[in-house]
Design a protein around this motif. Structure first.
Motif, PDB file in Angstrom:
ATOM      1  N   THR A  38      39.161  36.452  25.370  1.00 41.87           N
ATOM      2  CA  THR A  38      38.724  35.084  25.644  1.00 41.87           C
ATOM      3  C   THR A  38      39.806  34.056  25.320  1.00 41.87           C
ATOM      4  OG1 THR A  38      37.674  34.985  23.446  1.00 41.87           O
ATOM      5  CG2 THR A  38      36.282  35.594  25.312  1.00 41.87           C
ATOM      6  N   ARG A  39      40.722  34.407  24.435  1.00 46.04           N
ATOM      7  CA  ARG A  39      41.815  33.487  24.110  1.00 46.04           C
ATOM      8  C   ARG A  39      42.995  33.637  25.067  1.00 46.04           C
ATOM      9  NH1 ARG A  39      38.601  33.953  20.023  1.00 46.04           N
ATOM     10  NH2 ARG A  39      38.465  32.370  18.384  1.00 46.04           N
ATOM     11  N   MET A  40      43.070  34.768  25.742  1.00 46.39           N
ATOM     12  CA  MET A  40      44.152  34.980  26.695  1.00 46.39           C
ATOM     13  C   MET A  40      43.733  34.610  28.124  1.00 46.39           C
ATOM     14  SD  MET A  40      45.906  38.558  25.396  1.00 46.39           S
ATOM     15  CE  MET A  40      47.303  38.380  26.519  1.00 46.39           C
ATOM     16  N   LEU A  41      42.437  34.616  28.396  1.00 42.53           N
ATOM     17  CA  LEU A  41      41.947  34.355  29.743  1.00 42.53           C
ATOM     18  C   LEU A  41      41.212  33.023  29.796  1.00 42.53           C
ATOM     19  CD1 LEU A  41      40.410  37.873  30.515  1.00 42.53           C
ATOM     20  CD2 LEU A  41      42.488  36.947  31.541  1.00 42.53           C
ATOM     21  N   THR A  42      41.414  32.303  30.869  1.00 37.93           N
ATOM     22  CA  THR A  42      40.566  31.140  31.116  1.00 37.93           C
ATOM     23  C   THR A  42      39.183  31.640  31.521  1.00 37.93           C
ATOM     24  OG1 THR A  42      41.106  31.050  33.478  1.00 37.93           O
ATOM     25  CG2 THR A  42      42.578  29.868  31.958  1.00 37.93           C
ATOM     26  N   GLY A  47      35.918  35.418  34.545  1.00 33.01           N
ATOM     27  CA  GLY A  47      34.921  35.644  35.588  1.00 33.01           C
ATOM     28  C   GLY A  47      35.448  36.527  36.704  1.00 33.01           C
ATOM     29  N   MET A  48      36.699  36.291  37.132  1.00 34.13           N
ATOM     30  CA  MET A  48      37.300  37.100  38.193  1.00 34.13           C
ATOM     31  C   MET A  48      37.416  38.564  37.783  1.00 34.13           C
ATOM     32  SD  MET A  48      38.149  35.396  41.005  1.00 34.13           S
ATOM     33  CE  MET A  48      39.591  36.177  41.745  1.00 34.13           C
ATOM     34  N   ALA A  49      37.859  38.814  36.553  1.00 36.01           N
ATOM     35  CA  ALA A  49      38.044  40.181  36.080  1.00 36.01           C
ATOM     36  C   ALA A  49      36.711  40.919  35.987  1.00 36.01           C
ATOM     37  CB  ALA A  49      38.744  40.183  34.724  1.00 36.01           C
ATOM     38  N   ASN A  50      35.702  40.259  35.452  1.00 33.75           N
ATOM     39  CA  ASN A  50      34.411  40.931  35.273  1.00 33.75           C
ATOM     40  C   ASN A  50      33.646  41.072  36.579  1.00 33.75           C
ATOM     41  OD1 ASN A  50      33.694  41.487  32.237  1.00 33.75           O
ATOM     42  ND2 ASN A  50      34.815  39.569  32.247  1.00 33.75           N
ATOM     43  N   THR A  51      33.829  40.138  37.503  1.00 38.17           N
ATOM     44  CA  THR A  51      33.199  40.290  38.808  1.00 38.17           C
ATOM     45  C   THR A  51      33.816  41.462  39.566  1.00 38.17           C
ATOM     46  OG1 THR A  51      32.773  37.904  38.894  1.00 38.17           O
ATOM     47  CG2 THR A  51      32.590  39.114  40.948  1.00 38.17           C
ATOM     48  N   TYR A  52      35.114  41.679  39.397  1.00 39.65           N
ATOM     49  CA  TYR A  52      35.773  42.840  39.993  1.00 39.65           C
ATOM     50  C   TYR A  52      35.140  44.130  39.468  1.00 39.65           C
ATOM     51  CZ  TYR A  52      39.627  45.805  41.670  1.00 39.65           C
ATOM     52  OH  TYR A  52      40.389  46.781  42.296  1.00 39.65           O
ATOM     53  N   PHE A 169      49.170  44.242  30.091  1.00 38.03           N
ATOM     54  CA  PHE A 169      49.262  43.765  31.470  1.00 38.03           C
ATOM     55  C   PHE A 169      48.981  42.269  31.579  1.00 38.03           C
ATOM     56  CE2 PHE A 169      48.605  48.281  32.879  1.00 38.03           C
ATOM     57  CZ  PHE A 169      49.796  48.381  33.583  1.00 38.03           C
ATOM     58  N   MET A 170      48.111  41.737  30.715  1.00 39.36           N
ATOM     59  CA  MET A 170      47.867  40.295  30.749  1.00 39.36           C
ATOM     60  C   MET A 170      49.108  39.518  30.337  1.00 39.36           C
ATOM     61  SD  MET A 170      43.920  39.563  29.541  1.00 39.36           S
ATOM     62  CE  MET A 170      43.910  40.610  28.093  1.00 39.36           C
ATOM     63  N   LEU A 171      49.917  40.108  29.455  1.00 41.81           N
ATOM     64  CA  LEU A 171      51.176  39.468  29.077  1.00 41.81           C
ATOM     65  C   LEU A 171      52.183  39.536  30.225  1.00 41.81           C
ATOM     66  CD1 LEU A 171      51.532  40.796  25.411  1.00 41.81           C
ATOM     67  CD2 LEU A 171      50.935  38.466  26.139  1.00 41.81           C
ATOM     68  N   GLU A 175      50.774  34.574  34.963  1.00 42.25           N
ATOM     69  CA  GLU A 175      50.280  33.559  35.893  1.00 42.25           C
ATOM     70  C   GLU A 175      48.907  33.927  36.456  1.00 42.25           C
ATOM     71  OE1 GLU A 175      51.786  30.671  36.376  1.00 42.25           O
ATOM     72  OE2 GLU A 175      53.256  31.337  34.890  1.00 42.25           O
ATOM     73  N   GLU A 176      48.622  35.202  36.549  1.00 40.83           N
ATOM     74  CA  GLU A 176      47.324  35.688  37.052  1.00 40.83           C
ATOM     75  C   GLU A 176      46.809  36.751  36.080  1.00 40.83           C
ATOM     76  OE1 GLU A 176      48.549  36.962  41.018  1.00 40.83           O
ATOM     77  OE2 GLU A 176      47.279  35.370  41.848  1.00 40.83           O
ATOM     78  N   ARG A 177      46.378  36.299  34.932  1.00 45.43           N
ATOM     79  CA  ARG A 177      46.029  37.251  33.879  1.00 45.43           C
ATOM     80  C   ARG A 177      44.798  38.089  34.211  1.00 45.43           C
ATOM     81  NH1 ARG A 177      47.609  34.336  28.072  1.00 45.43           N
ATOM     82  NH2 ARG A 177      49.843  34.790  28.293  1.00 45.43           N
ATOM     83  N   TYR A 178      43.969  37.616  35.112  1.00 41.82           N
ATOM     84  CA  TYR A 178      42.818  38.429  35.501  1.00 41.82           C
ATOM     85  C   TYR A 178      43.281  39.718  36.188  1.00 41.82           C
ATOM     86  CZ  TYR A 178      43.176  37.073  40.456  1.00 41.82           C
ATOM     87  OH  TYR A 178      43.588  36.896  41.742  1.00 41.82           O
ATOM     88  N   VAL A 179      44.423  39.649  36.877  1.00 41.22           N
ATOM     89  CA  VAL A 179      44.986  40.851  37.505  1.00 41.22           C
ATOM     90  C   VAL A 179      45.395  41.849  36.427  1.00 41.22           C
ATOM     91  CG1 VAL A 179      46.843  41.770  38.945  1.00 41.22           C
ATOM     92  CG2 VAL A 179      45.778  39.580  39.528  1.00 41.22           C
ATOM     93  N   GLY A 180      46.027  41.358  35.366  1.00 41.06           N
ATOM     94  CA  GLY A 180      46.393  42.238  34.256  1.00 41.06           C
ATOM     95  C   GLY A 180      45.180  42.872  33.601  1.00 41.06           C
ATOM     96  N   LYS A 181      44.101  42.083  33.441  1.00 36.29           N
ATOM     97  CA  LYS A 181      42.873  42.620  32.850  1.00 36.29           C
ATOM     98  C   LYS A 181      42.273  43.702  33.737  1.00 36.29           C
ATOM     99  CE  LYS A 181      39.356  42.688  29.966  1.00 36.29           C
ATOM    100  NZ  LYS A 181      38.588  43.792  30.599  1.00 36.29           N
TER     101      LYS A 181
END
Length: 481
Positions: A38-42, A47-52, A169-171, A175-181
């Motif tokens: 939650t501190r690394m992701l907006t 929402g994008m990561a969990n919806t995936y 991967f989030m690191l 720019e698109e940390r949801y992709v890393g998640k």
């Protein structure tokens, strides 16, 4: 088929205890890692990561054909050909996944537009679904062989690998940390899937066997609508919130939902103690004892629900940042929905005992339609909070459907219905009462302490009976074959 080896009660007991302990420990790792996410992701990235992940669960039903569900029964019917059966079932499910991947590739542009993710992530999803079921096949094989150590190790590696790789991967994808998640979540299971795919093939060495395939499809295909309905009931909220309200609201809702369903760790553990005992008593016709113990179990589930409701806001403060605090308003209805699951599972146990699984599927499908329809109607009006209440209503309908099936179709009147109604309504009223105190922490905990004291005094005898029951179920056990 060969002689089937009997498993000692002690082995079954030990397996059940370790599964319970490991599930709590693994979930604890997830809880500890939650503040990092939650501190690394907006909220939008969350929402994008969990919806995936919701799309992964949904698509898995079609690519896997629910063939994993036949693994347990096949252990009995193909005891001397079990490895060959698994190898053949794996080939069937991966073949189906390849066909679907081919179709998706042809229609990649509209599929990407529909799901709201890049073409690369869409292809990754379906490639992942070719091999990931092999982990489920292996875990189910170990489970029915009572090889709990191997199974727990798989879960542990998946959990630790997901946390560590997600952070890494989030690191990388700053720019698109949801992709890393997403990558961090998929990669551990994908790699294990590759290994287990090879292992299952090596042990069975069968790709095609018409008898195996017909057997598996007869069991699995009717469960596709059932599993689809359950996934819709659990996952459709996040997908619809993302599409209607945006990624940020989906992230807030998912965060609150993730805390609320932690209650299921404990209700599932209680169920593991209950189900074998329930089946034995049903087989002997000792329904009065079932009713008495079930009343105690329901009271325990309600009390735990209230405790989770009381501590919800502070838990969210610890696990998330200020952006996620509005999630506290979805906690109560989601927890009450989880409590509904706890209640209706008792009716499912009856249906399974009588081998009336079509009733289970029908109930799930009807509840999913109710949930979807209410989401479509209410989310555009009241936003993501409405989804929590539609989830509660969906599970209430599911409870009603299963109750109706056991009462009027199976003609079973085991549980104390008036007591259950009063218990659930009372818990709901208390839960929403505590929600009104969410902005008054001292008053809320003061009332909670008084409430707990009153319950302890009034239910002292019931608490002692329940402790004795759990001790008997998780106690010494019977050794020997």
């Amino acid at each position: 088929m060969g002689k089937k080896r009997e498993v000692s009660a002690g082995t079954v007991l030990k397996s059940g205890i370790w599964y319970t302990v490991s599930s709590i420990c693994i979930r604890a790792i997830g809880i500890i890692s939650s503040p990092i996410y939650t501190r690394m992701l907006t909220t939008a990235d969350y929402g994008m990561a969990n919806t995936y992940n919701s799309w992964v669960s949904l698509m898995n039903i079609f690519t896997c054909l629910c063939l994993v569900s036949c693994v347990g029964r096949a252990k009995l019917d193909f005891s001397n050909e079990y490895d060959a059966f698994l190898s053949s079932a794996q080939a069937l499910s991966s073949g189906a996944a390849l066909v679907i991947l081919g179709i998706v590739y042809v229609f990649l542009d509209p599929v990407s537009s529909l799901m709201g993710y890049s073409k690369g992530l869409i292809l990754l999803l379906f490639v992942y679904l070719i091999f990931s079921p092999s982990v489920d096949y292996m875990q189910n094989k170990y489970r029915f062989q009572y090889k709990y150590k191997e199974n727990i190790m798989i879960s542990f590696l998946s959990c630790v690998g997901t946390v560590s790789l997600s952070i890494a991967f989030m690191l990388v994808y700053s720019e698109e940390r949801y992709v890393g998640k997403i990558l961090g979540t998929l990669l551990p299971t994908f790699l294990m899937g590759l290994y287990f795919y090879w292992k299952i093939w090596k042990e069975g060495r069968v790709l095609f066997n018409w008898d195996y395939w017909i057997y598996a499809l007869k069991i699995a295909l009717p469960l596709i609508p059932h599993n689809l309905a359950l996934v819709i009931l659990v996952q459709i909220d996040r997908i619809m919130i993302k599409d209607i309200c945006g990624e940020s609201d989906a992230g807030i809702y998912t965060f609150g939902y993730s805390y609320a369903i932690l209650l299921s760790i404990f209700t599932n553990a209680i169920g593991q103690a209950w189900l074998p005992w329930f089946n034995d008593k049903m087989d002997r016709g000792e329904k009065k004892e079932i009713k008495a113990v079930n009343n105690l179990m329901m009271q325990l589930g309600c009390f735990l629900s209230i405790l989770f409701i009381v501590g919800g806001p502070e838990a969210l403060m610890i696990l998330g940042t200020e952006d996620y605090f509005p999630a506290k308003w979805v906690i109560v209805p989601i927890i009450l929905g989880t409590l509904c699951q706890y209640f209706y599972t008792n009716y499912v146990d009856i249906e399974l005992f009588h081998k009336k699984t079509p009733l289970v599927a029908l109930s799930s499908i009807l509840a999913a339609f109710v949930n979807y329809g209410l989401n479509l109607l209410l989310i555009p009006i009241w936003g993501y909070r409405a989804a929590a209440y539609t989830t509660l209503l969906g599970y209430m309908f599911l409870l009603l459907f299963h109750f109706s099936a056991t009462r009027w179709v199976l003609k079973e009147k085991i549980f104390d219905t008036p007591f259950r109604i009063v218990l659930f309504v009372g818990t709901s009223a208390i839960g929403f009462g505590f929600m009104l105190l969410y902005d008054h922490i001292l008053l809320r905990y003061g009332v909670a302490v008084i409430f707990t004291g009153i319950v302890a005094m009034l239910k002292k005898d019931d608490i002692i009976k329940l402790i004795l029951f759990v001790k008997a179920r998780y106690g010494k056990g019977e050794e020997g074959e």
